[in-house]
Design an enzyme around this catalytic site. Structure first.
Site: not given
Ligand code: T46
Length: 141
Positions: A52
């Site tokens: 993303h």
């Molecule tokens: C990024 C990379 C480096 C929350 O509810 N609160 C939060 O502060 C964050 C970061 C995520 N979430 C939720 C959103 C999703 O339902 O946690 C779940 C997993 O998030 P995501 O699939 O986006 O995780 P990554 O590891 O792909 O990405 C993360 C961060 O979301 C993103 O901002 O830049 O790490």
């Protein structure tokens, strides 16, 4: 490209067995005040997360334990940064497509962010990201 590798200010203990302390200060080492921090852990080697870009969020990524490669794409050029030491981090500006690749089991990803969590700030589709970037470039020229 909108990223920079940052070496953290590090204090080594006089006795090597007492290790080191690395510090990151908002608005000083990174150009934003820190509003949020989060950690990603328990990930197996070979797995990838991310896929993303953020519209407005600035972030600082570090890996104090293990090794994680960050693949970056600004819609035109690509780059990769390996985070494999606690004294090093990646300052990531907005509008950069990023993928995190775990090189070693259980490597820990630490992130400090310029803003609170907001799903509307994410672009999670690569074609939509390219279109978003195209419109920005069109608007700027
Ligand atoms: C990024 C990379 C480096 C929350 O509810 N609160 C939060 O502060 C964050 C970061 C995520 N979430 C939720 C959103 C999703 O339902 O946690 C779940 C997993 O998030 P995501 O699939 O986006 O995780 P990554 O590891 O792909 O990405 C993360 C961060 O979301 C993103 O901002 O830049 O790490």
């Amino acid at each position: 490209m909108k990223y920079r590798v940052v070496e953290l200010n590090t204090m080594n203990a006089e006795k090597p067995e007492l290790g080191s302390l690395s510090v990151l200060e908002g608005d000083k080492d990174i150009p934003f005040p820190i509003k949020r921090s989060y950690f990603v852990y328990g990930v197996s080697a070979g797995e990838e997360r991310g896929f993303h870009a953020h519209k407005n969020l600035w972030q600082f990524l570090s890996c104090p334990y293990g090794s994680i490669t960050i693949f970056l794409d600004d819609g035109d050029k690509t780059a990769e940064v390996i985070l494999d030491h606690a004294n090093k981090g990646l300052l990531l500006e907005p509008q950069m497509w990023h993928v995190m690749h775990w090189n070693i089991d259980n490597s820990v990803l630490c992130v400090t962010a310029s803003d609170y969590y907001n799903e509307n700030d994410y672009i999670r589709n690569y074609e939509q990201f390219k279109e978003y970037k195209r419109k920005i470039i069109e608007h700027e020229s």
